[in-house]
Design a protein around this motif. Structure first.
Motif: not given
Length: 307
Positions: A165-172, A221-228, A231-234, A252-256
């Motif tokens: 997520x954008x928030x996850x990438x912003x933290x790192x 499933x990849x669908x569940x992992x991406x939705x998590x 919505x959350x972190x990771x 979704x953000x692709x940082x690299x």
């Protein structure tokens, strides 16, 4: 072709018992033994190893049993169809992996239904790698390249990259790929009979980084992992083509720009003898054409701002 002998062999091979096989076909055990012996005489090879502990298929028996079982099943289905004069009414049975079904295939099926409302389709899904168990007419499977007795069409090869997520990438933000992945919560997608961290370990080897893959959450499933991840972190290692819309929308953000192929792909499997069925041929042709038109994200896209 010794049909009775083949039926007897299939029943005994399925149960690994002459007694149970005889009961399944409602014949005597001696008749079963004679039929199997006649088939062994015809082949010039034993099909079972008989011992005090029970029956065991020989190498010849292991080769023959699945082919006979499949042919008898197909013959029974065809006889039932002819008997009921209902060849046009049985729905086509199509298997699609859950992530692909939810993320990509549903609108494609809607398009097919609009053009061919007269064709009934029963869609099933299961979280398996490779060809699913059970009777299906066609199956889209998630697997590495393989050869079997079905006609196989490649729909697409999977291309993966770390997504978050954008928030996850912003933290790192500002960290290197190795620093980011070791600091973030890894999200795993489990594969049948494979180690939990296989996909991340493969990716780390390809990128020549050191990565601890023992932690984090794992999903079926990849669908569940991406939705998590959204919505959350990771951070999840996911197919950038399957989730192209989420990347383009900024959810979704692709940082690299570290896109790699993990060797897996989506393949359409069809029984060769079914290609003469115009309905199955039509659906197969539609699926292949639609997936060929599916476009993903630009490989050079650097979605994460400031990276």
């Amino acid at each position: 072709m010794p049909l009775n002998a083949l039926r007897a062999f299939e029943a005994v091979g399925r149960h690994l018992s002459f007694t149970a096989g005889a009961q399944a076909l409602t014949v005597s055990q001696s008749a079963m033994s004679r039929h199997v012996s006649s088939l062994e005489d015809l082949l010039g090879k034993p099909l079972f190893e008989r011992s005090a502990s029970g029956l065991r298929l020989t190498q010849a028996g292991e080769i023959l049993l699945p082919v006979v079982a499949k042919c008898l099943d197909r013959l029974e289905e065809t006889l039932n169809t002819v008997r009921n004069r209902d060849s046009e009414s049985r729905p086509l049975r199509l298997h699609i992996p859950p992530s692909l079904l939810n993320q990509t295939a549903l609108p494609l099926l809607h398009g097919f239904r609009q053009q061919h409302p007269e064709i009934r389709i029963d869609v099933t899904t299961s979280n398996v790698t490779g060809t699913p168990q059970g009777k299906v007419d066609m199956a889209i499977v998630f697997d590495r390249p393989s050869v079997d007795d079905r006609v196989t069409d490649l729909l697409w090869m999977v291309r993966v990259a770390p997504l978050c997520s954008p928030a996850t990438w912003a933290a790192h933000q500002g960290k290197s790929l190795e620093e980011f992945l070791n600091a973030a919560d890894l999200l795993h997608v489990k594969l049948d009979n494979e180690p939990r961290g296989l996909l991340w370990s493969t990716f780390a080897d390809q990128q020549r980084i050191v990565l601890d893959t023992s932690g984090g959450l794992a999903f079926d499933t990849a669908f569940s992992a991406v939705r998590y991840a959204m919505a959350a972190n990771g951070v999840v290692l996911a197919d950038i083509d399957m989730f192209a819309d989420e990347i383009a929308a900024g959810n979704l953000v692709m940082p690299f720009a570290t896109i790699s192929a993990d060797g897996y792909g989506y393949y359409l499997k069809t029984h060769a003898e079914d290609l003469s069925d115009p309905t199955i041929f039509r659906l197969r042709d539609w699926i292949i054409r639609q997936f060929a038109q599916t476009s993903g994200v630009d490989e050079t896209a650097r979605v994460a701002p400031g990276e």
